[in-house]
Each structure stands twice: as C-alpha cells, then as structure tokens.
Scaffold this active site. Sequence first.
Site, PDB file in Angstrom:
ATOM      1  N   SER A   1     -32.508  70.073  45.465  1.00 19.92           N
ATOM      2  CA  SER A   1     -33.505  69.752  46.479  1.00 19.92           C
ATOM      3  C   SER A   1     -33.871  68.273  46.384  1.00 19.92           C
ATOM      4  O   SER A   1     -33.006  67.412  46.513  1.00 19.92           O
ATOM      5  CB  SER A   1     -34.726  70.670  46.326  1.00 19.92           C
ATOM      6  OG  SER A   1     -35.554  70.599  47.454  1.00 19.92           O
TER       7      SER A   1
ATOM      8  N   GLU B   1     -27.208  71.188  51.976  1.00 20.27           N
ATOM      9  CA  GLU B   1     -28.052  72.372  52.165  1.00 20.27           C
ATOM     10  C   GLU B   1     -29.453  71.904  52.525  1.00 20.27           C
ATOM     11  O   GLU B   1     -29.784  70.736  52.376  1.00 20.27           O
ATOM     12  CB  GLU B   1     -28.060  73.228  50.891  1.00 20.27           C
ATOM     13  CG  GLU B   1     -28.640  72.544  49.645  1.00 20.27           C
ATOM     14  CD  GLU B   1     -30.163  72.558  49.572  1.00 20.27           C
ATOM     15  OE1 GLU B   1     -30.783  73.520  50.073  1.00 20.27           O
ATOM     16  OE2 GLU B   1     -30.736  71.595  49.030  1.00 20.27           O
TER      17      GLU B   1
ATOM     18  N   HIS C   1     -31.405  76.845  48.773  1.00 21.46           N
ATOM     19  CA  HIS C   1     -32.724  77.382  48.475  1.00 21.46           C
ATOM     20  C   HIS C   1     -32.837  78.894  48.688  1.00 21.46           C
ATOM     21  O   HIS C   1     -33.930  79.454  48.534  1.00 21.46           O
ATOM     22  CB  HIS C   1     -33.776  76.702  49.355  1.00 21.46           C
ATOM     23  CG  HIS C   1     -34.098  75.301  48.950  1.00 21.46           C
ATOM     24  ND1 HIS C   1     -33.232  74.247  49.157  1.00 21.46           N
ATOM     25  CD2 HIS C   1     -35.200  74.769  48.349  1.00 21.46           C
ATOM     26  CE1 HIS C   1     -33.799  73.124  48.723  1.00 21.46           C
ATOM     27  NE2 HIS C   1     -34.974  73.415  48.232  1.00 21.46           N
TER      28      HIS C   1
END
Length: 294
Positions: A99, A203, A270
């Site tokens: 992330s 992502e 995630h």
Amino acid sequence: MSTTFSLIAPASFTRPEILDQAAEALQRFGIEVRFPAQLQKRHRYLAGDVGHRLETLYEAYADPHTDAVWAVRGGYGCAHLATEIDWHRLSPKPLIGYSDLSVLLDQCHRHGLPAIHGPVMKEGVKLIADDEALRAASQRDLGALMGLLVGRNPESVTLTPITATTSATIEGPLVGGNLSTLASVAGTPLAFRAPPGAIVILEDVGEPYYRLERDLWQLAYSGALDEAAAVCIGTFDSCVPYGDLRIETLFETWLMPRGLPLYADLPVGHGRDNLPWRYGAMGRIADGRLQFRD
C-alpha cells in the site's frame, strides 16, 4: 528456524489495541514481533512526526536481535520519510509491507536493500477472524512470507491475459505496488519508473474508478511505464465502479496504445489474498502463469 521482526509505523496511526491483538495472533502462528519503546507518537492522523518515524525506523534496522523490518500498516506518510532517510544507516534487513509502503519498497530497491511486497503486521488479526476463508488465506500468505525470508519463492500463479496471448513469455524484475501511491509521487525525486523489461504489479483499494483512471493516466504520461515489459493487475478491493465499466477496460484504454501486455487476476492487494513477492526479484510469465524466480 525462527524469525523475529522489528516493527515500524512509517505512515498512519493505528489503534494500539489492534496491534496488541495482531501480535498475540502472530505469536500463536510462531511469529515474534518486537515493539520499540514508543512505536507511535500520534501527530494528526500519522503515527508520529517525521523525526519520530525516522528514529524508530533507524532503531528497527539497528536492532541486532531481529531479522526483518515490518510495517504495522500503510495509510499515508511513507513519502515523508523516503526523502529524508540516511540510507547508509540501514542494514540489509528486508522491509515488508504494501500500500503506502510501495514508495519505500521502491526506494529500498534503488538503494540496494531488500524489500518484500506483502501483508502488513496489523493484518495478523486475520488469523483469528470468524471467516474461515479469510483465516486460511492469511495463513497461506504469511506462510509464503516466512518462506521468502528463508529463500523459498512462492508457487506460480495463473493469470488471465487481457491484451496478451497465453503463449507469450516475458521475464523481468517485479516492481510496482499501489497505483494511487505511485501516481502521487510522479514529478518528485521519488518518482516511480519501471526498470527496463520490468513486470509491473498494480493494485488499489477504496478508490472510485475516475480516480483510478486519473492515476493510470498520470503514470502513463509521466513515463513511469515507458520501459516496462508487462503489467499485472492485482485486486482493486472496494473500488467504486462506474456503471458496467470494468477495471480491465481502464487499463486497456491507457496501456494498450503503448503495446504493453496486460494480465489480470493476480492475487495481490488489499483483498482477502495478498501473495508476498520480493521487490525487484525476477519474475517470468509463461504459459499464462507468473513464476517467481531468484
């Protein structure tokens, strides 16, 4: 062989009770974590000001009793540190996270330090989740993470070709991470740029499709993907679609004109599944599968 992790909080603040629960769950799984004397010193929505977060980072890397450095979470704030780190102070321990950590993983790789794109520490609570499938996925991903730390690569995974044929063979370093994070540092000293022949993994989570399209456009026109060999789409969990628009269509719109082979269904991100991989290590796409290599 046991592995002990130094914990860092390089980005957003996390409620201490969540970290305690995660540490207890991880210990049951055979994973030991070491908290610094003061992991977090809340500053706005961050785990501390830049000075505090830098010092805990240096302490984690200097601890002679740990084998790796593990971020407790992402969120926002890692870019603040990446421009300030004295890289000569960091030992060759792998940094683990994803992330917002994408910018630090990329910078570690550029400075010759090992990094792993994988689950953050607070997700250890998934090991005790009520959802059996979530527990199983967490055990699998954490098991793969432990395997990486002793030199064992994850098993290959099946991809869905979007603008590529199943007969294509592509080999190059694995880089990338969170789309919005990488787009946010374009035009800065931290700007992401895929190395020649790279397989770029992307992502995201919780972003409406118009923001994802904006970020894709930003990466494409900043030159970040000019030398890439392929792009693999991970999960885009809880991203708000626009009508029947598919995430693959957004990628096709901006990447197909650049001749980039595009693949989907990589279990990275995630969502429930977040397969760990060594940042900058070689990957090979052949026969519709992504293989992880040294």
